[in-house]
Design a protein around this motif. Structure first.
Motif, PDB file in Angstrom:
ATOM      1  N   ASN A  63       0.864  -1.194   0.000  1.00 50.90           N
ATOM      2  CA  ASN A  63       0.000   0.000   0.000  1.00 50.90           C
ATOM      3  C   ASN A  63       0.886   1.226   0.000  1.00 50.90           C
ATOM      4  N   LEU A  64       0.489   2.235  -0.770  1.00 50.30           N
ATOM      5  CA  LEU A  64       1.252   3.486  -0.805  1.00 50.30           C
ATOM      6  C   LEU A  64       0.350   4.663  -0.426  1.00 50.30           C
ATOM      7  N   ALA A  65       0.945   5.659   0.193  1.00 52.85           N
ATOM      8  CA  ALA A  65       0.203   6.891   0.510  1.00 52.85           C
ATOM      9  C   ALA A  65       1.194   8.050   0.481  1.00 52.85           C
ATOM     10  N   LYS A  66       0.711   9.213   0.103  1.00 49.54           N
ATOM     11  CA  LYS A  66       1.600  10.381   0.164  1.00 49.54           C
ATOM     12  C   LYS A  66       0.822  11.620   0.619  1.00 49.54           C
ATOM     13  N   ASN A  67       1.549  12.483   1.283  1.00 55.13           N
ATOM     14  CA  ASN A  67       1.068  13.809   1.685  1.00 55.13           C
ATOM     15  C   ASN A  67      -0.082  13.818   2.686  1.00 55.13           C
ATOM     16  N   PHE A  68      -0.133  12.813   3.549  1.00 57.80           N
ATOM     17  CA  PHE A  68      -1.103  12.868   4.652  1.00 57.80           C
ATOM     18  C   PHE A  68      -0.416  13.576   5.816  1.00 57.80           C
ATOM     19  N   LYS A 109      -8.095  17.250  -1.668  1.00 57.26           N
ATOM     20  CA  LYS A 109      -7.438  16.650  -0.504  1.00 57.26           C
ATOM     21  C   LYS A 109      -5.966  16.477  -0.826  1.00 57.26           C
ATOM     22  N   ARG A 110      -5.140  16.750   0.171  1.00 55.56           N
ATOM     23  CA  ARG A 110      -3.694  16.661  -0.071  1.00 55.56           C
ATOM     24  C   ARG A 110      -3.223  15.213  -0.113  1.00 55.56           C
ATOM     25  N   GLY A 111      -3.796  14.402   0.753  1.00 56.23           N
ATOM     26  CA  GLY A 111      -3.370  13.005   0.830  1.00 56.23           C
ATOM     27  C   GLY A 111      -3.861  12.195  -0.363  1.00 56.23           C
ATOM     28  N   VAL A 112      -2.951  11.384  -0.921  1.00 49.70           N
ATOM     29  CA  VAL A 112      -3.280  10.563  -2.089  1.00 49.70           C
ATOM     30  C   VAL A 112      -2.833   9.123  -1.838  1.00 49.70           C
TER      31      VAL A 112
END
Lengths: 85, 304
Positions: free
Chosen positions: B129-134, B299-302
């Motif tokens: 799983n990947l996430a960015k900018n949270f 939303k900033r988080g992606v």
């Protein structure tokens, strides 16, 4: 009757343009570049709608064109500010 | 003062029956001020990131606990933190920053599983799983749980081990906090996780150096590998002013101001039946309301 109906139809078209653009904006929520493109598209469509609407009303003057262009530019600046912050 | 306010907000003969706030020269000034605001924010952020920056508090321990909490709620076994999977996650993050991509596979076609295998974890099944900018750990896990494909990974009964990397860097020209979560299951005894070690809570990362992509890592010894992973166990930034919050506040207040002026102007003109050459206030109000709605959806988080 027809004269009164045309402005109403124009606003219905505007409501469709705006709601479709917001939906599209939500659809591409994970892509900043696409969101910016949709924001620019929304503004261009709005300015075009304004030109057509005022041309049909018979009051399309340079002052009105400038106003719509500036409103469109303000919207693009706001969208870029939030999307790329 | 009263005359100025009347001139600025109300249609009157002094402003040609159009609130001065809606005149082309003033609208041009808005655009100029917004552009200036954008540039000055970027400049101050680059020069003084401790004053103006992105507030972030993402910690490995919290991500692990929250992930296991979601599994426990569904009656599933808890995942154990595995150093090899964390190393794989770190290598993946490193590769993403080095090759500037936001994808499960690199532009060279490298898959997440190659990072897992090269870190010494022989998997029978694995996931990423990947996430960015949270901005915080719960935001990351909540977003993963709200996405069916990411949730599938979190609640897959077959997984036994988990690894994380939380890294700050520049991805596609944008300052990014990246979270990589690797899942795995293995039959081999030596890769089955031992009791997880307490990990450092991380340090405040506020200097511009911390914003640079992480350096290429080659594990020369188990100690260097461990210290490398510890450095990627959290990203905590506490600037005095949080850029996304400040930007939103300013933009929404400005939009509210514009809509309010348009309503006042339209109301007065309609009440006094003034005929003038100008754009349609109702159309402008509808347009700015649509822009406002669209911006609320940003939303900033992606996730990926």
């Amino acid at each position: 009757m027809k004269r009164k109906l045309i402005p109403v139809l124009n606003f219905v078209v505007l409501a469709i343009i705006l709601s479709s653009s917001v939906f599209l904006f939500w659809q591409v929520r994970d892509n900043k570049a696409m969101q910016t493109m949709v924001g620019i598209l929304l503004s261009v469509l709005y300015v075009t709608w304004g030109m057509i609407h005022h041309a049909m009303q018979g009051d399309l003057y340079p002052k009105v064109v400038v106003e719509y262009l500036l409103v469109g530019c303000i919207a693009i600046t706001l969208i870029v500010t939030i999307v790329w912050s | 003062m009263y005359r100025f306010l009347r001139h600025f907000f109300f249609p009157h003969h002094t402003n040609n029956h159009r609130a001065k706030a809606l005149h082309p020269d003033i609208m041009l000034a808005y655009i100029f001020l917004l552009a200036l605001f954008n540039f000055s924010f970027r400049y101050i952020h680059q020069q003084y990131p401790s004053i103006l920056g992105y507030a972030t508090d993402i910690r490995l321990g919290e991500l692990l606990n929250l992930t296991n909490q979601k599994r426990t709620e569904l009656g599933l076994s808890q995942l154990k933190l595995n150093e090899k999977l964390s190393l794989a996650a770190a290598k993946k993050a490193q590769d993403m920053f080095a090759n500037n991509y936001w994808s499960h596979s690199s532009p060279q076609g490298k898959t997440p599983w190659e990072f897992v295998v090269s870190s010494g974890y022989e998997y029978t099944m694995a996931g990423e799983n990947l996430a960015k900018n949270f901005s915080n750990s719960s935001g990351v896990v909540d977003a993963w749980m709200a996405s069916p494909t990411h949730k599938d990974n979190i609640i897959k009964p077959g997984y036994r081990d988990i690894g994380f990397a939380i890294v700050n860097g520049v991805l596609n020209g944008e300052e990014t906090t990246l979270v990589v979560q690797m899942f795995g299951a293995s039959d081999r005894e030596d890769v089955i996780a031992s009791k997880p070690e307490p990990l450092s809570l991380g340090t405040t990362t506020q200097s511009p150096i911390d914003q640079l992509p992480i350096q290429l890592f080659e594990a020369s010894s188990p100690e260097s590998s461990k210290s490398f992973m510890h450095s990627l166990s959290s990203v905590i930034q506490t600037p005095r002013i949080n850029i996304p919050t400040a930007t939103r506040d300013i933009v929404f207040v400005f939009l509210g101001f514009l809509i309010a002026v348009l309503i006042i102007d339209g109301f007065v003109v309609s009440k006094h039946k003034i005929i003038r050459v100008a754009g349609h206030n109702l159309a402008h109000i509808m347009f700015f309301a649509a822009v406002c709605l669209a911006l609320m959806l940003v939303k900033r988080g992606v996730l990926l």
